[in-house]
Design an enzyme around this catalytic site. Structure first.
Site, PDB file in Angstrom:
ATOM      1  N   ASP A 190     -13.458  71.262 -87.900  1.00  0.00           N
ATOM      2  CA  ASP A 190     -14.429  70.764 -86.922  1.00  0.00           C
ATOM      3  C   ASP A 190     -15.597  70.181 -87.710  1.00  0.00           C
ATOM      4  OD1 ASP A 190     -16.198  70.556 -84.511  1.00  0.00           O
ATOM      5  OD2 ASP A 190     -14.683  71.845 -83.612  1.00  0.00           O
ATOM      6  N   HIS A 261     -15.187  65.350 -83.695  1.00  0.00           N
ATOM      7  CA  HIS A 261     -15.429  66.638 -84.355  1.00  0.00           C
ATOM      8  C   HIS A 261     -14.884  66.613 -85.785  1.00  0.00           C
ATOM      9  CE1 HIS A 261     -17.316  68.913 -81.188  1.00  0.00           C
ATOM     10  NE2 HIS A 261     -16.358  68.616 -80.321  1.00  0.00           N
ATOM     11  N   GLU A 325     -14.387  65.865 -76.588  1.00  0.00           N
ATOM     12  CA  GLU A 325     -15.792  65.476 -76.824  1.00  0.00           C
ATOM     13  C   GLU A 325     -15.947  64.347 -77.847  1.00  0.00           C
ATOM     14  OE1 GLU A 325     -18.197  69.553 -75.769  1.00  0.00           O
ATOM     15  OE2 GLU A 325     -17.585  69.293 -77.865  1.00  0.00           O
ATOM     16  N   ASP A 436     -17.229  83.169 -75.909  1.00  0.00           N
ATOM     17  CA  ASP A 436     -18.595  83.040 -76.420  1.00  0.00           C
ATOM     18  C   ASP A 436     -19.617  83.133 -75.289  1.00  0.00           C
ATOM     19  OD1 ASP A 436     -17.286  80.515 -75.771  1.00  0.00           O
ATOM     20  OD2 ASP A 436     -19.161  79.529 -76.317  1.00  0.00           O
TER      21      ASP A 436
END
Length: 533
Positions: A190, A261, A325, A436
């Site tokens: 990432d 990413h 993303e 998370d």
């Protein structure tokens, strides 16, 4: 009191005791019958296993020795009494098993060695958690017929933000095995770090695995730790971990993020990026807006080279390519990317991403594997308005049909439509499965009640929903104990979501059965959340 009355009282007392016996297994078996009486494992008891289940037998032998100091022998032949027998039964599904504890012995049958392994996991949860000095274990009579609801029962660990290490990963794999989870989704690359050794491109770990500082606190805190962070897995370590997982009947699905990413890789090799600017591995978390330049054959070849080394390391039939993303601004502002898009009839950056994704999917398929990616790879923009001056239009190009769509964000209708079109779906809706997130946002009951089948999906498409994943993103969990706190006990809830049929689920009952699992975690000093309900 005469002898007859005493016998009657004793009889009813024993019946009462049997009625009170609760078999506390997580995830809950789908068919369980408790009988009367007990079977005692003692020094005369032995293990018999067919060849394909020998590894499972040895693991069971080691566990029994640990909890009772009984050193059970493994014999080639089985007698009619006093044995623990592991066998295969072709009439059962691959992961299905039956477990029968009678007064004469124990028999576990599995549709494969995986089914036998899961039968043993249930048996281990029945065995008392004691170091028995009497060298004897007393097990209730029980009969179980069991098979999972879903074939894909995954836990994802993000190692890009923080490197967690081999021993920690093995602990997670052990606990997944106890809970009959079968996919370890390993997020290895990432923006924040590259964590896998690639021989052909050594700078990926020499440079990409290190960052000078780290954002701490929360999003946009503008605070940093003031400390560098680094770490990666050598290929030998990867092989070791894969072997460890295989022994526990867990498939490791690695994730190599593309085309976004990708900052850690671009920091290592500037020519991979679209902007052509030298960067460092980012200190801050979140979206970063340079991408692999997928219009350059050299960059596409790099991606295929990395994948080829990953194919050799991971026997998994599935490879995850991320795809989420992706910031399109850098592609929109690049003259050579716009020229490429015009030449190839690609109207939007989303079309460019799908065109590239389909090319990688074809390459992966040629190697006998299947591609998986987050649901942005279908071309629907689920981040409208997130980035200024970015093309918000959905793609017109269609994603290749052999791809597994990993749904995480957007209208649930996107997952429904994908399943109806024939795509394989893994449902990891972020509002219900992201570890998370705080316990206030996703408490244990909410996790337990998650249903991977989208509401209203016609039953004929249910088979296209393979199952679920729960995701442990690690931006704000720098210590392994922090990851443990966020993961446990919710991982047990997701394990039951993946395994147990809806009609057999009950949250109150689950919390009762969870108490025994917590005893295991106490023994292993796992920092599970004790302060939540």
């Amino acid at each position: 009191m005469n002898k007859k009355i005493i016998l009657i009282i004793a009889f009813f007392f024993s019946i009462s005791n049997y009625a009170q016996i609760e078999i506390e297994i997580v995830p809950k078996p789908n068919n369980i019958q408790v009988g009367s009486g007990f079977f005692k494992i003692n020094k005369k008891t032995y293990i018999h296993s067919d060849v394909s289940s020998t590894g499972v037998a040895k693991m069971f032998q080691t566990y029994i020795s640990k909890v009772s100091k009984l050193n059970l022998k493994i014999k080639k032949e089985a007698s009619k009494k006093g044995a623990i027998v592991f066998t295969l039964d072709d009439s059962l599904g691959k992961e299905a098993y039956t477990l029968d504890i009678t007064k004469k012995g124990i028999q576990i049958k599995g549709g494969s060695s995986t089914g036998v392994f899961y039968g043993v996991q249930s048996l281990l949860q029945i065995i008392p958690l004691v170091n028995n000095e009497k060298r004897q274990l007393k097990l209730p009579i029980v009969s179980i017929e069991d098979t999972p609801r879903f074939n894909w029962r995954a836990y994802m660990l993000d190692e890009s933000r923080y490197f967690h290490g081999e021993e920690f990963v093995k602990m997670i794999l052990d606990e997944m095995a106890r809970l009959k989870m079968n996919v370890f989704h390993w997020h290895l690359t990432d923006d924040a770090g590259w964590r896998i050794e690639i021989k052909k491109y050594p700078k990926l770990t020499e440079i990409g695995s290190k960052r000078k500082d780290t954002e701490i606190g929360s999003w946009g805190s503008n605070k940093t730790s003031g400390e560098s962070h680094s770490g990666f897995y050598t290929q030998e370590q990867i092989k070791n971990i894969v072997s460890f997982a295989t022994e526990r009947h867990i498939t490791i699905v690695p994730e190599f993020e593309m085309p976004g990413h990708s900052s850690a890789a671009i920091a290592a090799y500037t020519w991979l990026g679209t902007a052509g600017k030298a960067i460092e591995v980012p200190v801050k978390f979140g979206r970063h807006f340079d991408n692999y330049d997928v219009t350059k054959p050299k960059v596409v070849q790099f991606i295929k080279d990395v994948l080829s080394e990953m194919f050799a390391l991971f026997p998994s039939d599935v490879i995850h390519i991320g795809g989420d993303e992706v910031g399109y601004k850098v592609w929109e502002e690049s003259p050579h990317v716009q020229k490429y898009m015009k030449k190839n009839g690609l109207k939007t950056p989303a079309d460019l991403q799908i065109s590239f994704t389909n090319d990688i999917s074809k390459f992966i398929k040629q190697k006998g594997k299947r591609m998986m990616g987050w649901n942005e790879i279908m071309g629907a923009n689920i981040h409208k308005g997130f980035e200024e001056k970015q093309n918000d239009k959905d793609a017109e190009t269609e994603l290749a049909k052999n791809v597994i769509v990993h749904f995480w964000k957007g209208d649930i209708d996107l997952a429904t439509k994908a399943a109806e079109k024939g795509y394989g779906i893994v449902n990891s809706l972020h509002s219900n499965t992201y570890l998370d997130y705080s316990y206030k946002s996703i408490n244990l009951e909410k996790a337990y009640n998650f249903n991977p089948i989208p509401k209203g999906l016609n039953i004929k498409y249910h088979e296209n929903v393979y199952g679920l994943g729960c995701q442990m993103w690690s931006e704000w969990t720098p210590k392994n104990s922090d990851v443990e706190y966020q993961t446990f006990p919710r991982i047990a809830a997701y394990a039951e979501v993946g395994w147990t049929n809806l009609e057999n689920k009950n949250f109150t009952d689950f919390k009762q059965r969870l108490k025994k699992i917590k005893q295991y975690w106490d023994e292993k000093n796992i920092n599970y959340a004790k302060d939540i309900d």
